[in-house]
Design a protein around this motif. Structure first.
Motif, PDB file in Angstrom:
ATOM      1  N   GLY A 107      33.201  39.030  33.619  1.00 29.52           N
ATOM      2  CA  GLY A 107      33.713  39.756  34.762  1.00 29.52           C
ATOM      3  C   GLY A 107      34.127  38.834  35.872  1.00 29.52           C
ATOM      4  O   GLY A 107      34.691  37.782  35.644  1.00 29.52           O
ATOM      5  N   THR A 108      33.769  39.207  37.115  1.00 27.12           N
ATOM      6  CA  THR A 108      34.307  38.540  38.285  1.00 27.12           C
ATOM      7  C   THR A 108      33.453  37.394  38.802  1.00 27.12           C
ATOM      8  O   THR A 108      33.782  36.813  39.818  1.00 27.12           O
ATOM      9  CB  THR A 108      34.487  39.565  39.417  1.00 27.12           C
ATOM     10  OG1 THR A 108      33.216  40.109  39.725  1.00 27.12           O
ATOM     11  CG2 THR A 108      35.457  40.651  39.030  1.00 27.12           C
ATOM     12  N   LEU A 151      40.611  54.182  38.850  1.00 25.39           N
ATOM     13  CA  LEU A 151      40.953  53.367  40.023  1.00 25.39           C
ATOM     14  C   LEU A 151      42.064  52.356  39.744  1.00 25.39           C
ATOM     15  O   LEU A 151      42.490  51.648  40.655  1.00 25.39           O
ATOM     16  CB  LEU A 151      39.713  52.657  40.555  1.00 25.39           C
ATOM     17  CG  LEU A 151      38.622  53.575  41.113  1.00 25.39           C
ATOM     18  CD1 LEU A 151      37.396  52.766  41.497  1.00 25.39           C
ATOM     19  CD2 LEU A 151      39.139  54.383  42.294  1.00 25.39           C
ATOM     20  N   GLY A 152      42.490  52.262  38.495  1.00 23.61           N
ATOM     21  CA  GLY A 152      43.565  51.338  38.162  1.00 23.61           C
ATOM     22  C   GLY A 152      43.171  49.874  38.218  1.00 23.61           C
ATOM     23  O   GLY A 152      43.971  49.023  38.587  1.00 23.61           O
ATOM     24  N   VAL A 153      41.931  49.583  37.827  1.00 22.16           N
ATOM     25  CA  VAL A 153      41.474  48.196  37.781  1.00 22.16           C
ATOM     26  C   VAL A 153      41.001  47.876  36.368  1.00 22.16           C
ATOM     27  O   VAL A 153      40.563  48.750  35.625  1.00 22.16           O
ATOM     28  CB  VAL A 153      40.337  47.906  38.797  1.00 22.16           C
ATOM     29  CG1 VAL A 153      40.784  48.188  40.223  1.00 22.16           C
ATOM     30  CG2 VAL A 153      39.073  48.663  38.477  1.00 22.16           C
ATOM     31  N   SER A 154      41.077  46.628  36.023  1.00 18.47           N
ATOM     32  CA  SER A 154      40.551  46.164  34.749  1.00 18.47           C
ATOM     33  C   SER A 154      39.026  46.064  34.859  1.00 18.47           C
ATOM     34  O   SER A 154      38.509  45.713  35.920  1.00 18.47           O
ATOM     35  CB  SER A 154      41.138  44.788  34.444  1.00 18.47           C
ATOM     36  OG  SER A 154      40.417  44.177  33.400  1.00 18.47           O
ATOM     37  N   PRO A 155      38.293  46.341  33.776  1.00 15.14           N
ATOM     38  CA  PRO A 155      36.843  46.150  33.838  1.00 15.14           C
ATOM     39  C   PRO A 155      36.452  44.734  34.277  1.00 15.14           C
ATOM     40  O   PRO A 155      35.442  44.564  34.956  1.00 15.14           O
ATOM     41  CB  PRO A 155      36.379  46.449  32.412  1.00 15.14           C
ATOM     42  CG  PRO A 155      37.396  47.418  31.906  1.00 15.14           C
ATOM     43  CD  PRO A 155      38.707  46.939  32.508  1.00 15.14           C
ATOM     44  N   SER A 156      37.260  43.745  33.931  1.00 15.00           N
ATOM     45  CA  SER A 156      36.932  42.373  34.338  1.00 15.00           C
ATOM     46  C   SER A 156      37.063  42.170  35.847  1.00 15.00           C
ATOM     47  O   SER A 156      36.605  41.156  36.373  1.00 15.00           O
ATOM     48  CB  SER A 156      37.827  41.375  33.603  1.00 15.00           C
ATOM     49  OG  SER A 156      39.174  41.526  34.006  1.00 15.00           O
TER      50      SER A 156
END
Length: 184
Positions: free
Chosen positions: A2-3, A117-122
């Motif tokens: 992830g981040t 929400l239009g985000v990647s899980p990463s």
């Protein structure tokens, strides 16, 4: 993972019971909602940076016939009143035997929240208090941060990739990447 160590997350999801509020098993009474210490302030830190926040919560009391969806909704409404409105609520009403794809530790709620929400899980993070929260984060590709409580098992703490002492420390970990330092 992830981040971690890169940009701040583009969305942050929280487990509900034991993470944002004190756990009251099968709570149908909004008057019994008690936020965890400093929860409102930590959510506001994320909001002030434009980071959407949501709750992903297993609520098997619905599937067991102990709670109604309306009662869970009333409790969630009280949480919104006390902590400020959340951008997203995703509830799994199923019992473990249903083996649904949304019930944590399955990744379904994380994936649905990211898609919504239009985000990647990463680009997302999930903060929770037990191993199933961390497993849902891992399986989805999101960053997981464990905030242990007295009911968190030692094995869950040992298995977690990131552990924070409280919600403030968890948000510090998420925002640290943004500034290269811990926020005040």
């Amino acid at each position: 993972m992830g981040t971690s160590g890169t940009a701040p997350p583009r969305a942050v999801f929280f487990d509900r019971d034991g993470t944002l509020i004190h756990d009251v098993p099968y709570n149908a009474d909004p008057a019994r909602v008690r936020p965890m210490p400093h929860a409102r302030e930590q959510l506001q830190r994320l909001r002030s940076r434009g980071i959407p926040i949501g709750v992903l919560s297993n609520q098997s009391g619905i599937g067991r016939g102990i709670l109604t969806a309306a009662e869970v909704g009333a409790v969630n409404g009280r949480i919104d009143q006390l902590l400020g409105p959340l951008d997203l609520w995703i509830i799994c009403p199923h019992v473990p035997a249903d083996r649904c794809p949304c019930r944590k530790p399955a990744p379904g709620m994380v994936l649905k929240a990211c898609s919504t929400l239009g985000v990647s899980p990463s680009e997302a993070a999930l903060i929770g208090d037990i191993g199933s929260d961390m497993e849902a984060a891992r399986l989805s590709g999101a960053r997981g941060i464990l905030v242990p409580t007295p009911v968190t098992r030692a094995a869950e703490v040992e298995a977690a990739l990131e552990v924070a002492a409280d919600l403030g420390a968890a948000v510090d970990l998420l925002l640290k990447a943004a500034a290269g330092r811990t926020e005040p």
